[in-house]
Design a protein around this motif. Structure first.
Motif, PDB file in Angstrom:
ATOM      1  N   PRO A 178      35.694 -64.173  15.650  1.00 24.78           N
ATOM      2  CA  PRO A 178      36.765 -64.027  14.652  1.00 24.78           C
ATOM      3  C   PRO A 178      37.841 -63.033  15.058  1.00 24.78           C
ATOM      4  O   PRO A 178      38.095 -62.058  14.386  1.00 24.78           O
ATOM      5  N   VAL A 179      38.436 -63.296  16.216  1.00 17.18           N
ATOM      6  CA  VAL A 179      39.639 -62.566  16.631  1.00 17.18           C
ATOM      7  C   VAL A 179      40.595 -63.625  17.149  1.00 17.18           C
ATOM      8  O   VAL A 179      40.175 -64.738  17.451  1.00 17.18           O
ATOM      9  N   GLY A 180      41.871 -63.309  17.260  1.00 21.93           N
ATOM     10  CA  GLY A 180      42.836 -64.263  17.783  1.00 21.93           C
ATOM     11  C   GLY A 180      42.903 -65.517  16.936  1.00 21.93           C
ATOM     12  O   GLY A 180      42.839 -65.449  15.704  1.00 21.93           O
ATOM     13  N   PRO A 181      42.988 -66.687  17.591  1.00 23.29           N
ATOM     14  CA  PRO A 181      43.252 -67.921  16.845  1.00 23.29           C
ATOM     15  C   PRO A 181      42.152 -68.300  15.855  1.00 23.29           C
ATOM     16  O   PRO A 181      42.382 -69.110  14.970  1.00 23.29           O
ATOM     17  N   ALA A 182      40.972 -67.730  15.965  1.00 20.88           N
ATOM     18  CA  ALA A 182      39.846 -68.174  15.137  1.00 20.88           C
ATOM     19  C   ALA A 182      39.676 -67.353  13.868  1.00 20.88           C
ATOM     20  O   ALA A 182      38.768 -67.607  13.075  1.00 20.88           O
ATOM     21  N   VAL A 183      40.555 -66.382  13.637  1.00 25.45           N
ATOM     22  CA  VAL A 183      40.309 -65.437  12.544  1.00 25.45           C
ATOM     23  C   VAL A 183      40.225 -66.132  11.183  1.00 25.45           C
ATOM     24  O   VAL A 183      39.420 -65.760  10.323  1.00 25.45           O
ATOM     25  N   ASN A 184      41.023 -67.187  10.985  1.00 24.17           N
ATOM     26  CA  ASN A 184      40.989 -67.922   9.707  1.00 24.17           C
ATOM     27  C   ASN A 184      39.714 -68.725   9.507  1.00 24.17           C
ATOM     28  O   ASN A 184      39.431 -69.167   8.405  1.00 24.17           O
ATOM     29  N   LEU A 185      38.991 -68.942  10.590  1.00 22.69           N
ATOM     30  CA  LEU A 185      37.813 -69.815  10.519  1.00 22.69           C
ATOM     31  C   LEU A 185      36.576 -69.066  10.028  1.00 22.69           C
ATOM     32  O   LEU A 185      35.496 -69.628   9.943  1.00 22.69           O
ATOM     33  N   PHE A 186      36.742 -67.797   9.712  1.00 27.61           N
ATOM     34  CA  PHE A 186      35.626 -67.024   9.164  1.00 27.61           C
ATOM     35  C   PHE A 186      35.979 -66.507   7.767  1.00 27.61           C
ATOM     36  O   PHE A 186      35.732 -65.364   7.445  1.00 27.61           O
ATOM     37  N   THR A 187      36.592 -67.381   6.941  1.00 25.33           N
ATOM     38  CA  THR A 187      37.005 -66.978   5.589  1.00 25.33           C
ATOM     39  C   THR A 187      36.408 -67.918   4.558  1.00 25.33           C
ATOM     40  O   THR A 187      36.121 -69.077   4.846  1.00 25.33           O
ATOM     41  N   LYS A 188      36.246 -67.399   3.337  1.00 26.49           N
ATOM     42  CA  LYS A 188      35.716 -68.198   2.253  1.00 26.49           C
ATOM     43  C   LYS A 188      36.616 -69.403   1.974  1.00 26.49           C
ATOM     44  O   LYS A 188      36.137 -70.492   1.665  1.00 26.49           O
TER      45      LYS A 188
END
Lengths: 275, 275
Positions: A159-169
């Motif tokens: 969950p850094v860079g481009p993937a940060v949104n992929l670890f949200t509710k």
């Protein structure tokens, strides 16, 4: 020249691998991409300084993120892979004859290109006619989808860079909407030795949305600590209650029918993160 | 000073850990002994350039080599630990109230001393009155013992240096003789990513002597590949057929009753080494 790639997996610990040569190294629109030819692991894809996959151990991650949900679902026909531009998850998904269409949504087209060129044993099935490859934002693709997929796998970076949104509710809620009424999703959820808080948070968030939420593990030697977790969220089907007749023979190097159950038996300190 | 300990686990791959300071470094009569204070793992015992145990992850190895055989045996009273001078196995053995006597035979007294001084959370039980510590050759001790022990654990280094005799058929035959008629033994048997041939050989050799021979795994992040194997040989009791009433509550961080079963479900490429 004696060249070594050293990855600091925490501030104070890391791995180091002997490199024959650098095959590719570039800054894409989204991240730093490096492809290394290593002696121990074969070709190795590194994004933003983190090993993503290697020719020698890729089978563990790709089999375990795929076959656990795909055998849990009674009849997966349409499958979505978010991320996973190396093509390894797609390769495993296609081993299930029920799958009519597998959609890959990878934000960084350069990952796909580099994998096709340097990781042919992993990316080889990306051109299969049952596969649709979209270079697009996975978060946006999910937001536009409704009751469309049987199984969704999130094969993201940390969950850094481009993937940060992929670890949200919000993302997990979108996934629930994008899935059919008996859909299943899996996301890689990092390791319990260095990222215990992340696993705990992901589990809590997914559990708010999916009635059946379970953590399982696999050994990935090139990932931090060697012990990787996957978080599975399911609307109806329980991965621990799959009928014996559901399983059929597929060729694997890690996944087995016995491991399908056993991978959910967590070490005590990992189990505690789910309580 | 920015000091790192780097261990080449193969010629081409290794781990690296930030070191605060070296607590001890000496050549004993048997091996090179180093005790490092690391930032990630706490104090770390290194023998002949290989990490043996650390304060942060020692529980995995010590719980898994102990509780699997000890719960498999219906009533272990006398237990032998070969090697294991750090005292971690002893600590776990003593959690079983049936054990009246635990004998530790460690060839290198310096390992015991260094562990008592620098690894008190691991070595603390070596002075327990139920424990007898002998500084002696494990191979010779086994050769002199007959029908004496209920459970024997071989907590050795890799098959180099002082441990080379502990990976021979003659040693396993000696263990069988040293065990009572329903005895059980376990040996650490390295990792399947880099030492597949060794696992295969140990399994074959033990199977020639023990009718019930099984391999199981645990995740040890400071050991090569993070995936460690243990080979269990048993004369009568099957670790997969332990009655539910046999288990009792003990305090652990890794071992659970569910894992007792699940740890025998091997990844396909590991399972193949036992065939």
């Amino acid at each position: 020249m004696d060249l070594w790639y050293t990855e600091k997996q925490t501030d104070d610990f890391g791995i180091t691998a002997k490199v024959k040569r650098t095959l590719q190294s570039e800054k894409t629109d989204f991240q730093q991409l490096d492809m290394l030819e290593t002696k121990e692991w074969g070709n190795m894809l590194v994004l933003d300084g983190m090993v993503m996959t290697t020719e020698k151990d890729d089978f563990v991650y790709h089999e375990m993120i795929s076959h656990v949900p795909l055998f849990t679902h009674p009849n997966p026909k349409k499958v979505l892979v978010v991320g996973g531009g190396d093509g390894g998850v797609i390769r495993e998904v296609l081993k299930h004859p029920s799958v009519e269409k597998a959609v890959l949504v990878e934000i960084d087209g350069k990952v796909i290109e580099a994998s096709k060129q340097h990781l042919p044993s992993i990316a080889g099935e990306l051109t299969n006619p049952r596969v649709e490859v979209k270079v697009d934002d996975g978060f946006m693709h999910i937001a536009k989808s409704e009751a469309e997929y049987d199984v969704i796998m999130v094969d993201s970076t940390e969950p850094v860079g481009p993937a940060v949104n992929l670890f949200t509710k919000g993302f997990y809620a979108g996934i629930a909407k994008a899935l059919k009424e008996d859909g299943i999703f899996v996301a890689q959820s990092d390791n319990p030795w260095f990222k215990a808080d992340l696993i705990k948070q992901v589990h809590q968030d997914v559990l708010e949305i999916f009635p059946i939420t379970k953590l399982y593990t696999a050994n990935i030697p090139t990932y931090p600590s060697g012990l990787w977790t996957f978080t599975l969220g399911s609307k109806q089907h329980d991965p621990l209650k799959v009928g014996q007749d559901r399983f059929h023979q597929i060729e694997t190097s890690y996944y087995t029918q016995a491991l399908h159950q056993a991978c959910f038996a967590l070490p005590k300190f990992v189990e505690d993160l789910t309580k």
